[in-house]
Structure formats: C-alpha cells, structure tokens
Scaffold this active site. Structure first.
Site, short mmCIF file in Angstrom:
data_model
loop_
_atom_site.label_atom_id
_atom_site.label_comp_id
_atom_site.label_asym_id
_atom_site.label_seq_id
_atom_site.Cartn_x
_atom_site.Cartn_y
_atom_site.Cartn_z
N CYS A 19 50.50 36.62 61.24
CA CYS A 19 49.77 35.38 61.02
C CYS A 19 48.50 35.65 60.22
O CYS A 19 48.17 36.80 59.93
CB CYS A 19 49.41 34.72 62.36
SG CYS A 19 48.30 35.76 63.32
N CYS A 22 45.91 38.05 61.68
CA CYS A 22 46.25 39.48 61.53
C CYS A 22 45.67 39.98 60.19
O CYS A 22 45.04 41.04 60.13
CB CYS A 22 47.76 39.68 61.51
SG CYS A 22 48.60 39.26 63.04
N ASP A 468 39.66 28.11 18.46
CA ASP A 468 39.49 28.97 17.29
C ASP A 468 40.52 28.53 16.25
O ASP A 468 41.66 28.20 16.59
CB ASP A 468 39.73 30.43 17.70
CG ASP A 468 39.73 31.35 16.51
OD1 ASP A 468 38.71 31.42 15.81
OD2 ASP A 468 40.77 31.99 16.26
#
Length: 778
Positions: A19, A22, A468
């Site tokens: 989970c 953890c 550009d």
C-alpha cells in the site's frame, strides 16, 4: 547532501509493498540515511535513489530489508547492449535480464515481468478459492430463510480457511510491520478480519451463537443485539474476498498501466546481419559496435541507430513517432533502431549502441517520468504516512464511544471493525502513479515524451508559446518558391537550364533550385565548362548555351549577363523587389547575352504549421515567433501561419533574455525549439518542448519531447499533459473524499463491515480504472 560529494544515482526494485504507506515508510527510512535522497513509487514498485559519501548500494538494500521489505537492482530496461555486471550480489539478475523469454520475445525485462505474472496468478488462485468459500457464508448469514439447523458451524468451517489462508498475505505483512514497529493498511485489514473472526469464535464456543436453531439477520448498518449471539463470519470471509478482489484488480490494472513502457522496451531487433570481411554474418544485436555495417532487408527492423551508406528505401517509424507515413531514406540519411524497412535493401553504419540509442533514451525518459511524483501526490504520501495510526485511534475511540453511549458491545464492536476496514487509503497511493504510467505510456506511443509529473503542472499554467522559426515552424531547408520567366521564355526552359547548372553546385540555394527543377521536370541535362564564381553564383554551358545563375552583380560583370547598363527587364525587376520584400532570396538567370528569368528560394513553412498554430490558440495560448532572421523573412513566415507577435533578428544567446522578458511581463511561457542554440531558452521557459528531430542538447533541455518533429504534435502534447493532470486531480479528489466521508459514516454505525470492505476495495479499482481511460487519448 554535501556539494563536494559525487552523487551516484541508482534504482532499486522494492518487493513486499502492499500500500501507499509501505512506500512512504521505505522512502522515509532511505531519506534518513546520510547523503541519500530517495523517491519510492508504489505503482512501479521502484525506488529512485541518489546517494554519495560512504553509502553503497548494499547499504541501501540493507536499510530496505531492515524496514521489512526486499530490495534489488531491477533488470536493465533495454537490452540493446550486453548488461554490465552490477555490484552487490545481484549478478544473477543481469543474466536473466538479457535472456530470451519462453515466448521468444527476448524481453529485456523478462525476469521482473515473469515474477509479476507469477504473483498475479497466485493472487488469482487465492481470490477464486476464497470467493468460492466465502459466498455460501455470506448468503447463509444474510438470508434467514436459508439458515438450517446448525448452519453456523458450516459457516465456521468454510470461513476458517478464508481468514487463515486467504487473508494470509495481509496477516504476514501486518506481522512483519509489527516486528518493525510500524502499522500499514495490512495492519487495518488483518486486525479487522481477525477481530471479526475472533469475536465469532467466542460467540460460538462460549456464547449463545452455537445453539441449534440460532437465526441471524443482516443489516446494512449497525444494529443492537445480544453480543453473545452475534457472529461476524460473513464479515471476516466477505471482507477478505473483497480485499483480495480489490488487490487482484489493482495488480492487473497496474500491469496494464505499465504495458506501454514494456512494449517500448521490446521494440528493438533481437539479431542483425553484419558485414564482416565482405560476408554477411547474423549475430545477436548486443554484439554490434559503433562503426559496424549491417544489412536491413525489406520487412526487417533496423537494429540500432545509424547512417545509410548503401541503398534507398522507405522506413516506417510509426512505432517511435506515431507518424503513419513511411519516410524515404537514401545514403547519408540517419535511421533509428526499431524502425521497419518497408522496401529496398539498406546497408547501415552503426552510430549508436546500447543505452545511447534513441529507443533506449526514450524508454529511460518514460521510466523517469513514471517514477516521479506530482506535488499533490507528495501531500497524499504525507497523509498516508500518518493515516494508519490515526485510524487505529479512531477505531478505539469509536469502540469506547459506543460502549459509553449505548453499553451495547455488539454494536460498538461492529462500528469499530467497520472503521478499520473502510479506512484503507490505497486509492491515495495509486491516484498519481497509475495516471502517470498510463499518460506517459500513451504519450510514448504517440511520439510524445513527458519528462516528469512536475511538467504536468506547468502545462496547466502556460498562456504564451514561443516558437523558434528555423526547424520548428519552417523546415530549415531552402526550397524553390517560384520561377518567373522573362517574356518569350517558358517556365520549363528557365528551370531546365538553371537547374542543370545549379545541380553541379553544393551551395544550399543551388541545391534548392536543382531539387525544385528536378521535381518538376524529372531528368536534367549535363552542364559543360562549369565554373563557381565565389560569392556571386555559377556559370557554364548547357545545351550549347552559355548560362549564368546568381546575383545581379554577376550578370552586370559578365558580358553574357546583358545588364551592363544596370537595368533589368521591368517584369524581373518587380519580381525581385517582391521576393526581397517577402524575405525570400532572389536568383537571376541569363543566357545568350540577356536576362531570362528570376528564381526565388525560401525556407518553407512545415506542412501543418498553420494548423498547429490554430490548435495552440484553441488551447488558450498566445503564439510568438522568435528568430535570428531579418524582420522581412520573419514577418512573411508569421503571416503564413497566422502569428501576430514576431521577435526577429535575435542572436542565439539572446533567446534566453527574450523568454525571461516575457516571463517578467507576467506571462507563463512555453518554448518550442530544436537547435543547440535553443537549449538554454528551453530550460529557461516554464515549459520546454523539444522537437525530437533536433539536437540532443535541445531534447535533454526540454520538458516534453516531440519525437516526430511535427509542430502539430505540440498541441497534442499539451492536451495529453493537461488530461493526465486532470486525471490525477480527479483520482486524488475521489480518494481523499472517499476516506473523509466514509470514516465518519463507519464510526457513526451507518456501515456494516462487509459493505465497508467492498467499498474500500472498489475505491482503488475506481482510481485505477479512471487512469486507464487515458489509454484511449487521441
């Protein structure tokens, strides 16, 4: 971390996490080590670690193992080169990494995928058996009409293996965490199911629940009853089955979410035909070295990045760029590994191998993005870290509160168990990683590389996009724009004589004229007595005519130019003035002592340039054209693609200053560029979009890379990034909202524990399913 210490960067595969809390614990423990900065991702099950000083990989692994989890270096991502042996006792993994899988796919990530597949199969088996045993228990407990004499003892017989074996992964993880002084989601799940089962055992053996003829109803909420006659076997078995279903669907969805990256990693060729001493020898692709020449037959994949030295063909690059039309290649052109040769035989000289190849770098960029965390997820992680202890306190408070308020042990116990089970914030841990995995994976399929979750936040804020000109809006190559013949001369004749002469020159303008003439006419005659006049043009004999092509000064200084008096025919003079006003380069042509025509060349706008600008505007962005070219050229290009704001005649080093000035005006700026001189501006902008056809420096500096080099992909990239961010925020809203709403309901006794278990399981499934919708982004 000390600035003088050299920082190493590594990645660990973390096992045993169940989970989000953890992952938060592992991350916290690693970050407590001196000189260590770690990010642990629950969805990808990996830790990205930067460390220095005395810390080694073995120390990192030991710390993770002391926390109660496993750690090892993952298999190399892309098997384009032999894996290097890694220190720290993981040598066997490198071997597994480059081996061929059973289906012959040769997945470089095979060992990791194989363990995931085995884990998924084991989880599926545990789910099926647990569900088969739990369903009769739930039905018998919920439907009084099905309850026969001593039905409760059959329920105990069926529920016991579910709670002991089916829920074993939760119990084992809870015990491991308890030994390390920690509590996680597994603690809540294990405690909830064991408490329900334990109460039921007490009621059956020491209370009245084991008496023959006992009847048991079911209610969605907490009901008051005699504690000694109440059993919760349906909650213990049903919750376990729901939790296993949620975890199985979650694991399967996580695997689907990472499918795009795995597919990207497996695109490369597995073997290659190399030219050795004039002979063709088939070898594994890992044995290729820079400078080797290899053969690519029609239908085969290009083994690695290289340059065509023999043959011509069309190459299908759709797997990397998302572009459907094959690209023509000839000697001198670059080809990318994993693209497919569709027609002719090619001989390619290797320029990059292993982790330097474009495919490997793409995979690395995608994996880096999937390992990162958005700011919102960091908040979710902090919440998860303190969530479990808070829930345990809330459950105890609920038990005590109900006992004090009602004196009803059964109702108090039921409410407390419901709090334990409903609280699991797994959805919080999955909200960001799953959306990121699917979003970045889908981007890679479409030729869009997203560098990380921080980029997503930037795409939401930008309001100005600086484009550009050369190589981004325009092709960056001169092309023939128009041919204006003098009275009495045909356009074909003008192009044939000028094109033939220019074909012998290497000048970019000459090449543009020659290519334009050849495209229109096909073959061109061979010139004689060719001469290059430095800085002015060329002259020679074509079809027995002495031809001059170049500047007006060349025609004035050569007797054959016919403009010694300094005058041009009126039609040509007007055409020259119009071309120069529009920023195009004008070239004059003369033969037989008279000016015969004018050719104009220009850097042409890329196909789809105007459409791209229109779509950027539709996203609420103001386009700005930025170029070092003169104002006339810039204005002409801007008019063609419908850009109002033009900044021209800017030196490469001043592009950063332009971006900073726009930001200083309160704008949030995105920059799109492709050259080395764009790299600094890309890095300075709030969001940098690098054209993948450009230089490595630009790609490294960009936040988003458009692999195809098509400007129309830029609005798609921004849309995908915004969609991914919206999905993350929707997931987090659902996950937070679910827990905020559900825990008070459970504490108030409005939820039966089994309903709570089902709701908890499906909150995670909802979040992952919502993320998977990104796979259908167009």
């Amino acid at each position: 971390m000390s600035g003088t210490t050299t920082q190493a960067r590594d990645e660990l595969a973390i096992g045993g996490m169940t989970c989000a809390s953890c992952a938060a614990r592992v991350e916290k423990k690693l970050n407590r080590m001196p000189g260590v900065s770690a990010t642990v991702n629950f969805a990808t099950e990996k830790a990205r670690v930067e460390y220095g000083g005395e810390v080694s990989v073995d120390d990192l692994i030991a710390t993770v193992e002391k926390t109660g989890y496993t750690a090892q270096r993952p298999a190399p991502a892309v098997s384009a080169n032999p894996p290097e042996p890694s220190p720290g006792g993981t040598s066997g993994q490198g071997a597994a990494a480059s081996s061929t899988t059973e289906d012959g796919s040769g997945s470089c990530n095979g060992s990791h995928d194989g363990s995931h597949d085995r884990e998924l199969a084991g989880l599926r088996q545990r789910l099926i058996i647990s569900a088969a045993l739990a369903v009769p228990v739930v039905l018998l407990s919920m439907v009084p009409s099905l309850q026969f004499q001593n039905w409760q003892w059959l329920c105990l017989t069926l529920a016991a293996p579910v709670v002991a074996w089916g829920a074993y992964p939760f119990h084992r993880a809870a015990w491991t965490n308890l030994r390390h002084g920690a509590a996680t989601m597994d603690t809540l799940m294990s405690l909830g199911t064991l408490t329900a089962f334990g109460w039921s055992l007490w009621a059956l053996f020491f209370g009245d629940a084991g008496m023959p003829g006992m009847r048991h109803g079911f209610d969605f909420t907490v009901v008051r009853s005699e504690g000694s006659s109440a059993i919760y076997l349906e909650a213990a078995a049903g919750v376990t089955a729901f939790l296993l279903l949620g975890r199985y669907l979650e694991a399967r969805s996580k695997r689907k979410a990472g499918a795009a990256l795995r597919a990207l990693m497996e695109l490369g060729a597995k073997d290659v035909v190399v030219l050795r001493a004039g002979r063709e020898v088939r070898v594994p692709v890992e044995q290729l070295a820079v400078g080797d020449r290899f053969v690519v037959r029609p239908g085969e994949k290009v083994a690695t990045d290289g340059t065509v030295v023999e043959g011509s063909s069309a190459v299908d690059a759709s797997v990397l760029t998302g572009e459907s039309a094959p690209v023509d290649v000839a000697p001198g052109d670059s080809v990318t590994g994993a693209t497919v040769n569709t027609s002719g035989r090619l001989v390619v000289e290797t320029t990059r191998v292993g982790s330097d190849t474009r495919l490997a770098r793409m995979a690395t960029l995608v994996e880096d993005a999937q390992s990162g965390k958005a700011e919102a997820q960091r908040l979710a992680d902090r919440v998860s870290a303190v969530f479990v202890p808070v829930v345990l306190l809330v459950a105890l408070g609920t038990l005590a509160g109900w006992l004090l308020a009602t004196g009803d042990a059964t109702a108090s116990f039921t409410a407390a168990v419901a709090v334990l089970i409903i609280a699991c914030p797994c959805a919080l841990g999955l909200a960001t990683p799953t959306a990121l995995m699917v979003g970045t994976g889908r981007g890679a399929q479409l030729g869009i590389l997203i560098k990380g979750p921080e980029v997503l936040e930037s795409t939401r804020r930008i309001d100005t996009v600086v484009l550009d000109k050369t190589g981004t809006v325009t092709t960056g190559r001169m092309s023939l724009y128009e041919a204006v013949p003098a009275p009495g001369v045909t356009e074909d004749e003008l192009l044939r004589l000028a094109g033939a002469l220019e074909h012998s020159s290497e000048h970019p303008i000459a090449r543009a004229v020659a290519e334009g003439a050849r495209e229109r006419l096909g073959t061109l005659p061979e010139p004689e007595h060719f001469e290059n006049v430095a800085g002015l043009g060329v002259r020679g004999v074509v079809e027995n005519r002495r031809v001059l092509v170049g500047r007006e000064r060349l025609l004035r200084e050569d007797p054959e130019g016919g403009t010694a008096s300094g005058t041009l025919p009126e039609a040509l003079s007007a055409a020259r003035d119009a071309a120069e006003t529009a920023g195009r380069t004008a070239v004059l042509v003369a033969w037989d002592g008279r000016p015969r025509g004018l050719l104009s060349v220009a850097d042409t706008v890329k196909e789809g340039g105007a459409e791209a600008v229109r779509r950027l505007r539709a996203l609420g962005l103001s386009p700005v054209l930025l170029t070092g070219d003169n104002q006339a050229v810039a204005d002409a290009v801007a008019a063609e693609v419908d850009i109002d704001e033009v900044i021209a005649e800017v030196l490469p080093e001043d592009k950063v200053a332009v971006v900073e000035r726009l930001r200083g005006e309160g704008r949030s700026v995105a920059m799109v560029g492709d050259g080395v001189n764009d790299a600094a501006a890309l890095a300075a902008a709030d969001l940098g979009l690098a054209m993948g056809t450009g230089t490595d420096a630009a790609i490294e500096a960009g936040d988003l890379t458009l692999v195809r080099g098509d400007l129309r992909v830029a609005p798609d990239a921004i849309r995908l990034a915004r969609r991914t961010l919206a999905t993350i925020k929707g997931n987090l809203f659902w996950a937070f909202g679910y827990n905020v709403a559900a825990i008070p309901l459970a504490a108030a006794g409005l939820l039966n524990p089994m309903i709570a278990g089902a709701a908890m399981a499906f909150s995670s499934v909802f979040v992952v399913s919502n993320s998977l919708r990104l796979r259908h982004f167009r």
